[in-house]
Scaffold this active site. Sequence first.
Site, short mmCIF file in Angstrom:
data_model
loop_
_atom_site.label_atom_id
_atom_site.label_comp_id
_atom_site.label_asym_id
_atom_site.label_seq_id
_atom_site.Cartn_x
_atom_site.Cartn_y
_atom_site.Cartn_z
N GLU A 22 0.86 -1.18 0.00
CA GLU A 22 0.00 0.00 0.00
C GLU A 22 0.90 1.23 0.00
OE1 GLU A 22 -4.17 1.40 2.09
OE2 GLU A 22 -3.17 -0.43 2.71
N GLU A 29 -1.92 0.92 13.56
CA GLU A 29 -3.11 1.20 12.78
C GLU A 29 -4.38 0.97 13.60
OE1 GLU A 29 -4.79 0.17 8.31
OE2 GLU A 29 -3.35 -1.20 9.25
#
Length: 933
Positions: free
Chosen positions: A511, A788
């Site tokens: 990502e 996260e």
Amino acid sequence: MYKFLAYKLCFFLMVSFTFLGVLLACTEKFLVKGPEHLTVSEGFKNPIGFYNDTPSFSWKLPVSEAVKLQSAYQVIAATSKEFLPNNPNLWDSKKQESPQSTFVKYQGEQLKSRQNVFWQVRYWNQDGKVSEWSAINSFELGLLKNADWKAKWIGLNTAKDSIKGVRNFLMHKPQYLRKGFELSSDVTSARLYITAKGVFDVHLNGKDVSDDVMTPGWTPYNHRIETLTYDVTSLLQTGVNALAVELASGWHSGRISRGRALYENFASPKILCQLEVVMKDGSKHTIISDESWKGTTNGPIRLAGIYDGEIYDANFEIPDWNTATFDDRSWELVEVETISRDVKLAPKRHHTVKNQQVLKDAEIVSVDENSAVFNLKQNMVGVPKVKVPMKKGDTLKIRFSEMLLKDHTFYTKNYRSAKSTDYYIAAKDGVVEYVAKFTFHGFQFVELSGYDKNAKPESSWVQGIVQHSDFEKNGTFTSSHDKLNQLQSNITWGLRDNFFDIPTDCPQRDERLGWTGDAQVIAPTSLFNYDTHAFWTAWLQSLRENQSEHESGLVPWIVPDVLQINRASPGWGDAVVLIPWNIYNITGDKRVLKENFEAAKKWIGFYKSKIEDKEFIPKMRSFGDWLQPYPTKTGKGGNSGDTSKELIITAYFAHSSLLVSKMAGILGHSKDEKEYYDLHKNIAGVFRDTFFDKNGKVKNVKETQTSYLLAIYFDLLKPETKIKAQKHLLEEIKKADYHLGTGFIGTPILPKVLDDMGEIDLMYKILFKETYPSWFYSINQGATTMWERWNSYSQAEGYNPQSMNSLNHYAYGAIGQWMYERIAGIAPLAPGYKKIKIAPLPNDRLTSAAASINTPYGLASTSWKKDKETFILDVVIPPNTTAEITVPNASIESVTVNGHIINEKSNIKLIDSDQGLINILAEPGTYKIQTKL
């Protein structure tokens, strides 16, 4: 008689010179020390290859008893040092009666590509005394227009023999390109202008031109490609020279995101370079990238990708290939492509990525036959430097992981399809040293396998080279609490790690993208810790370019937009409003508002375009309160949290409309100011009627901490309803046993709301929670960066089962802003810290805290400590500012400033004293404030 006259003349001259000397000596007494720390635009210091032909100038006043405030200034600019200060042939601002010492606009002659500008400034202090002129500073413009380039895009056709990698993505072989040329006389100056469709490393006569990493960086390549300028004067020589470039796919032509082919993925990477040389005799020579260049893909870097790593085969090393003596007759001629008018070539407007520090204290975790695992003790981003013994023909495999499984094997599920593995193939027996060049990794642990079986692993085999965009430290925070200090460390590591040319969401998996929601959440905290002004304004330009692809005003989820999904989300797209607004308030730079004003209006237009059957409630995709803990739904379905998406959409629509109105007011657009304020009022009315009852309780949708936080912080309720809503918020927090119940949307505003409510003890209680979900929970599990998810890992239960589980993600680090502004107590009260708020909030959990900020006016700092009887607050206020200092838990009789009661100090003024708070107005200076508890 003549002798008498001669004596008289001599006497007259002697008296005159004596008087002149006395006059000059007296004049010197009236001069004060000159300005310091001169910068242009977003904080650049004497840049070359500069992007801005309409710059602004900033300076700081010296710390001196004679200098408190600036009453006037004069800026001058010229084409040569010799013209200053007497002949400023580009611009003379004349004396301007103004306290402004930041972002003073250049208003001189039009500047052009390559131009060198020299400038100075002086000021008048609060007493009208003029300062000395500053040192002469300069900036040199880069190539500002495509027409300035005579070079052509060049490269080998690597598409025809590229390799299919993960998800059938083409992997282009790295290229080695070179050009020999001759110079007949000594060089006076030389500039290398260069960029790439891909990433490059450039050499001149066998020497590195720079220490930059992964240049030129990442922009929306279909709109703009950044160019770099290097001073290479010292690298050239009389006679034969060689310009040589290593070129790889990078973001432009490599695998990025989810397998889509964007920009020119199926086209080969290319370089564009132009070496402009001025000789001692005044003649000029220009060497450009063109058909005469030679290249090969038969070099030691066999493959290189951002997600998957690099393969280096020492058997293919080409000795001296980048020197002037190398024979390249067997190499291929390159292919050529002309410069497109549709893609702008523009100088890079923020600093490149560089190697920033080296982690040397590795620890060997395990050794298993021909494999060893090393722990660098810090989750980091960059590449390892490995120095290991090998046998000829063997392959060293280098793997990466953020954390380990219980059996000491690698946890890589969260890397998803990113192979994140480097390989080194040895050409001879002996110790090899290797650092990957065209990739980067997110990791704490390194596994080496394939080294000499007879060797015993040593901790010195692995070092971590930390890489991130090159910006200076801007602030410091520390306290008496170890875990709070570790939280600050985790925040700053997460920031640096994910500021890799753009603000990335994560550095390790497949990502590493510029998610707009994550960015707007962390921007304020980043600006406290680091000088990221230019970093953000550069990324905002990319955002505007991607927005321009959509007539609707849509701001994509990520920038650069390689997803191409053509969807937007509230809280994410609002980055175009929120980030400029925060930059303005923290730096005082109005230009960021001007640059982004039309884009912000277009974003509001996008909201409007999505209104269907419900007035002022747009219908659009929303990520919700992303990754809220304890969601009702499980798995991926729970990632958006429980807060009503319709409520979030409407709240952000209202809030951004209000901020656009405020921007318009600052920029002098009175019509827009009224229009967007009226829009805000209308949306707020619908928001109240739709989502809250008269008792301030959420209706029609689920109650969450974030639903109340948005309504309260965005000030969308009537005053009497807001007070009632605050009580419901406290009930929601109590239901969570005083834990966090917020995701990406709610977390940044939770401390601000509780602060405004006066619930300081409650905020401290939440902050210092040790159990999930809390900031200290991840620290208790061994985190060295922000995660996260609130529950990315548990020592008892292991890793979160979802593969979207980055252990280096900065969003929840947004608490850092409150730590600076309210724990240590230092914040801007007027844009750019022209007026500073010093208002620490002590708590029983702390005995001391301190912070410093390198403001646009100079260093400001606050440091407090307390014992059983005394509270001591040390404050530094920089020149040309003022500060409001709030002393907590004090009475006017108990407070002393620098050993005196307040009324005895001429540069201290009591504003008011109310409910145990003493408010003081302070001029620049150093203060020790003491009160009995």
